[in-house]
Write a protein that holds these residues in place. Structure first.
Motif, PDB file in Angstrom:
ATOM      1  N   ILE A  56      26.489  62.316  39.563  1.00 35.90           N
ATOM      2  CA  ILE A  56      25.515  62.197  40.657  1.00 35.90           C
ATOM      3  C   ILE A  56      25.837  60.965  41.503  1.00 35.90           C
ATOM      4  O   ILE A  56      25.848  61.016  42.737  1.00 35.90           O
ATOM      5  CB  ILE A  56      24.082  62.099  40.084  1.00 35.90           C
ATOM      6  CG1 ILE A  56      23.695  63.432  39.429  1.00 35.90           C
ATOM      7  CG2 ILE A  56      23.089  61.723  41.180  1.00 35.90           C
ATOM      8  CD1 ILE A  56      22.401  63.375  38.623  1.00 35.90           C
ATOM      9  N   GLU A  57      26.114  59.870  40.822  1.00 37.12           N
ATOM     10  CA  GLU A  57      26.428  58.624  41.514  1.00 37.12           C
ATOM     11  C   GLU A  57      27.686  58.768  42.363  1.00 37.12           C
ATOM     12  O   GLU A  57      27.738  58.322  43.517  1.00 37.12           O
ATOM     13  CB  GLU A  57      26.607  57.516  40.477  1.00 37.12           C
ATOM     14  CG  GLU A  57      26.695  56.125  41.047  1.00 37.12           C
ATOM     15  CD  GLU A  57      26.640  55.084  39.945  1.00 37.12           C
ATOM     16  OE1 GLU A  57      27.618  54.311  39.830  1.00 37.12           O
ATOM     17  OE2 GLU A  57      25.635  55.037  39.210  1.00 37.12           O
ATOM     18  N   ASP A  58      28.689  59.420  41.817  1.00 32.17           N
ATOM     19  CA  ASP A  58      29.952  59.599  42.536  1.00 32.17           C
ATOM     20  C   ASP A  58      29.767  60.475  43.767  1.00 32.17           C
ATOM     21  O   ASP A  58      30.268  60.158  44.852  1.00 32.17           O
ATOM     22  CB  ASP A  58      30.998  60.212  41.602  1.00 32.17           C
ATOM     23  CG  ASP A  58      32.349  60.361  42.270  1.00 32.17           C
ATOM     24  OD1 ASP A  58      32.906  59.335  42.699  1.00 32.17           O
ATOM     25  OD2 ASP A  58      32.847  61.500  42.361  1.00 32.17           O
TER      26      ASP A  58
ATOM     27  N   ASP B 175      15.764  62.210  51.721  1.00 32.44           N
ATOM     28  CA  ASP B 175      15.001  60.969  51.617  1.00 32.44           C
ATOM     29  C   ASP B 175      15.857  59.739  51.915  1.00 32.44           C
ATOM     30  O   ASP B 175      15.357  58.745  52.442  1.00 32.44           O
ATOM     31  CB  ASP B 175      14.369  60.857  50.230  1.00 32.44           C
ATOM     32  CG  ASP B 175      13.265  61.896  50.018  1.00 32.44           C
ATOM     33  OD1 ASP B 175      12.880  62.554  51.001  1.00 32.44           O
ATOM     34  OD2 ASP B 175      12.790  62.024  48.873  1.00 32.44           O
ATOM     35  N   ILE B 176      17.145  59.789  51.588  1.00 32.28           N
ATOM     36  CA  ILE B 176      18.046  58.690  51.949  1.00 32.28           C
ATOM     37  C   ILE B 176      18.089  58.550  53.471  1.00 32.28           C
ATOM     38  O   ILE B 176      17.993  57.452  54.025  1.00 32.28           O
ATOM     39  CB  ILE B 176      19.460  58.923  51.387  1.00 32.28           C
ATOM     40  CG1 ILE B 176      19.465  58.740  49.868  1.00 32.28           C
ATOM     41  CG2 ILE B 176      20.472  57.969  52.035  1.00 32.28           C
ATOM     42  CD1 ILE B 176      20.783  59.092  49.197  1.00 32.28           C
ATOM     43  N   GLU B 177      18.223  59.684  54.146  1.00 33.99           N
ATOM     44  CA  GLU B 177      18.253  59.671  55.615  1.00 33.99           C
ATOM     45  C   GLU B 177      16.917  59.189  56.176  1.00 33.99           C
ATOM     46  O   GLU B 177      16.882  58.452  57.178  1.00 33.99           O
ATOM     47  CB  GLU B 177      18.570  61.073  56.144  1.00 33.99           C
ATOM     48  CG  GLU B 177      19.941  61.609  55.740  1.00 33.99           C
ATOM     49  CD  GLU B 177      21.090  60.888  56.423  1.00 33.99           C
ATOM     50  OE1 GLU B 177      20.842  59.921  57.175  1.00 33.99           O
ATOM     51  OE2 GLU B 177      22.249  61.290  56.200  1.00 33.99           O
TER      52      GLU B 177
ATOM     53  N   ARG C  41      27.206  48.495  51.815  1.00 30.42           N
ATOM     54  CA  ARG C  41      26.317  49.498  51.240  1.00 30.42           C
ATOM     55  C   ARG C  41      26.901  50.060  49.949  1.00 30.42           C
ATOM     56  O   ARG C  41      28.052  50.478  49.913  1.00 30.42           O
ATOM     57  CB  ARG C  41      26.091  50.625  52.250  1.00 30.42           C
ATOM     58  CG  ARG C  41      25.052  51.620  51.798  1.00 30.42           C
ATOM     59  CD  ARG C  41      24.607  52.496  52.935  1.00 30.42           C
ATOM     60  NE  ARG C  41      23.561  53.393  52.487  1.00 30.42           N
ATOM     61  CZ  ARG C  41      22.977  54.310  53.242  1.00 30.42           C
ATOM     62  NH1 ARG C  41      23.355  54.430  54.510  1.00 30.42           N
ATOM     63  NH2 ARG C  41      22.037  55.086  52.770  1.00 30.42           N
ATOM     64  N   LYS C  42      26.084  50.072  48.881  1.00 30.59           N
ATOM     65  CA  LYS C  42      26.479  50.646  47.602  1.00 30.59           C
ATOM     66  C   LYS C  42      25.384  51.561  47.099  1.00 30.59           C
ATOM     67  O   LYS C  42      24.248  51.538  47.600  1.00 30.59           O
ATOM     68  CB  LYS C  42      26.760  49.539  46.574  1.00 30.59           C
ATOM     69  CG  LYS C  42      28.055  48.784  46.812  1.00 30.59           C
ATOM     70  CD  LYS C  42      28.346  47.819  45.682  1.00 30.59           C
ATOM     71  CE  LYS C  42      29.697  47.146  45.878  1.00 30.59           C
ATOM     72  NZ  LYS C  42      30.813  48.106  45.737  1.00 30.59           N
TER      73      LYS C  42
ATOM     74  N   PHE D 129      27.129  58.179  51.011  1.00 28.84           N
ATOM     75  CA  PHE D 129      26.163  57.157  51.408  1.00 28.84           C
ATOM     76  C   PHE D 129      26.533  55.733  50.999  1.00 28.84           C
ATOM     77  O   PHE D 129      25.695  54.844  51.058  1.00 28.84           O
ATOM     78  CB  PHE D 129      24.779  57.505  50.828  1.00 28.84           C
ATOM     79  CG  PHE D 129      24.230  58.801  51.348  1.00 28.84           C
ATOM     80  CD1 PHE D 129      23.815  58.922  52.661  1.00 28.84           C
ATOM     81  CD2 PHE D 129      24.156  59.911  50.518  1.00 28.84           C
ATOM     82  CE1 PHE D 129      23.313  60.123  53.137  1.00 28.84           C
ATOM     83  CE2 PHE D 129      23.655  61.111  50.985  1.00 28.84           C
ATOM     84  CZ  PHE D 129      23.229  61.225  52.306  1.00 28.84           C
ATOM     85  N   ALA D 130      27.758  55.498  50.585  1.00 32.71           N
ATOM     86  CA  ALA D 130      28.224  54.131  50.330  1.00 32.71           C
ATOM     87  C   ALA D 130      29.218  53.766  51.419  1.00 32.71           C
ATOM     88  O   ALA D 130      29.803  54.644  52.054  1.00 32.71           O
ATOM     89  CB  ALA D 130      28.869  54.023  48.952  1.00 32.71           C
TER      90      ALA D 130
END
Length: 359
Positions: free
Chosen positions: A214-216, A115-117, A227-228, A222-223
């Motif tokens: 998950i964030e890492d 979904d990010i893509e 972009r973060k 994707f950062a």
């Protein structure tokens, strides 16, 4: 002037739930796909709270963030809605990572990476459509262009063709190196893939203990430039935003959350846009002002009023930490930490400034 952020996301991503959390529990007004929801959030800042206790002003004004949820996917917007989104300072892309049988994913499976893509592609396709339309108009204008106008038109055409080639390679425009002159020439286009992008991975409550991991993991992929990425539970944050402060703090502690999702989102947005805050204080008002890091005192004064910038003489400046340490403005002056600065002084995060001017 409030920082303006557009919230985007695929259907069933929790985009509107995140908007409701950002808007302090405000419910989106209508389920219509074309509905535009606007919410204003105050930027949490303990320094403002402390300064208000110290000066006891008639009014306390926090910096603000304006959030806009278009209620539709990027690929389905056009006209005025697209212009509104294009005018945002930053985009927040909400991506679903939570599982909920009552809210089936349109693709049947939950896959945040996919979904990010997909969201990246929506921004790319929007920009490609803008470029294609403009190139068509350039072709028409070239037929009737004067010889003196042709070099400028050709330069624009060449630049747009270069950007088109990058987009077709799935390279967002924020990753394309442009000269200052090229950036200026493109400012009117407000390309979506050129905007700073904060991706919010919308996790379920059961994933909160793993939020940092998950964030890492997603940030590694994707950062990057402009972009973060952060991970939070939009559903929980929206529920907490609708509670009184004491109850919300208690529930947040139960979940091991040190700050609100709104505070985390705003902090990430400030870092992404390289923003800092300075303050003005007095018996009438204590107020926070957001500016770009590196801004000089005269330009910062213009954020308050153009007359102050135009007639700038000097600034009386004390840093928040020094004022808290000394206790009062008078003591700060005695300690030598209340200074007079000129127009070229670089304003620091946490500076308290009083501008002297004459017009």
């Amino acid at each position: 002037m409030a920082l303006c952020i557009g919230i985007i996301g695929l259907p069933m991503s929790g985009r509107t739930t995140v908007f409701e959390a950002a808007a302090g529990g405000l419910k989106a007004a209508a389920p219509k796909p074309e509905a535009v929801h606007i919410g204003i959030a105050k930027v949490p800042d303990e320094r403002i709270d402390r300064l208000s206790e110290m000066f006891k002003p008639q009014k306390t004004t926090y910096a603000e963030v304006k959030y806009l949820d278009l209620g539709a996917s990027v690929k389905n917007i056009s006209g005025e809605a697209l212009r509104e989104l294009s005018a945002m300072d930053e985009l927040v892309s909400v991506v679903r990572a939570f599982k909920d049988d009552a809210v089936p994913h349109p693709q049947e499976t939950v896959d945040a990476e996919r979904d990010i893509e997909a969201m990246n592609l929506e921004l790319t396709f929007s920009d490609l459509a803008i470029i294609e339309r403009r190139l068509g108009k350039i072709e028409q204008s070239m037929k009737a262009a004067k010889a003196t106008d042709r070099p400028k038109i050709l330069a624009e055409q060449e630049l747009l063709l270069r950007l088109k080639a990058e987009l077709e390679k799935d390279i967002p425009l924020r990753d394309v190196e442009l000269s200052a002159e090229e950036e200026k020439s493109l400012s009117g286009y407000q390309f979506l893939s050129a905007k700073p992008l904060l991706t919010v991975v919308n996790i379920g409550e059961e994933d909160l203990p793993s939020a940092a991991r998950i964030e890492d993991e997603f940030s590694k992929r994707f950062a990057g430039r402009k972009r973060k990425l952060i991970a939070l539970c939009g559903k929980l944050e929206a529920e907490l935003a609708g509670m009184d402060e004491a109850s919300a703090a208690e529930f947040r502690a139960d979940y091991g959350l040190k700050e609100t999702g709104l505070a985390r989102t705003i902090r990430a947005s400030y870092a992404l846009l390289d923003l800092i805050s300075f303050f003005t204080v007095g018996p009438d008002e204590v107020r926070a002002w957001s500016i770009t890091a590196g801004m000089n005192a005269q330009t910062a004064a213009g954020k308050i009023h153009s007359d102050i910038e135009r007639g700038f003489i000097r600034a009386e400046v004390v840093h928040y930490d020094d004022l808290i340490r000394t206790g009062t403005m008078a003591e700060a002056k005695k300690a030598g930490v209340l200074r007079l600065e000129g127009k070229t002084y670089t304003v620091k995060d946490g500076d308290i400034a009083h501008f002297l001017f004459n017009v």
